[in-house]
Design a protein around this motif. Sequence first.
Motif: not given
Length: 169
Positions: A64-84
């Motif tokens: 559900s990473l894509d769904d979580w990313q949308a919800e996290l954006t709503g909480l003010g998060y933005r995707r960074g570069k995956d660390l590995m």
Amino acid sequence: MKLTSSITDYDQSWPRLFSEEAGRLQLVFGDACINIHHVGSTAVQGLAAKPEIDILAVVSNACSLDDWQAELTGLGYRRGKDLMEGHHFFKRDVGGIRTHKLHVCVSGHSQITRMLGIRDHLRSNSCDRRAYAELKLRLEKENRTGIAEYLAGKAPFLDELYRKDQKKT
């Protein structure tokens, strides 16, 4: 060059800030959430740190990473570069200031053991905690190119702490 935040003395409010954010994140990850941990320097009482709350969300799967990313954006998060591979990274700024860093790993990922092991070692070893604080302050002072230089400077010390922790088990 300046880091994302300046290193400050330990702040007693950091555990509360973690708990508040963990509650918000639990709703995002729902049933896939196995645990949410306070990691990094703000999770170690008495350790100087950049006042950015590091959070590790351990999930059962990343489907559900894509769904979580949308919800996290709503909480003010933005995707960074995956660390590995399998170590997903998000960051949250408020008013242009970094406040939170979120690590999302599927249960069993090697970084979970590493982050928790280093945190626990620093919590229980005052000599290493002091040495780490001194290293971080020196690296901040000497920094010329930014966060990547700072992180690279800390890496050998953290690798050694992890090796120490692994020898105990």
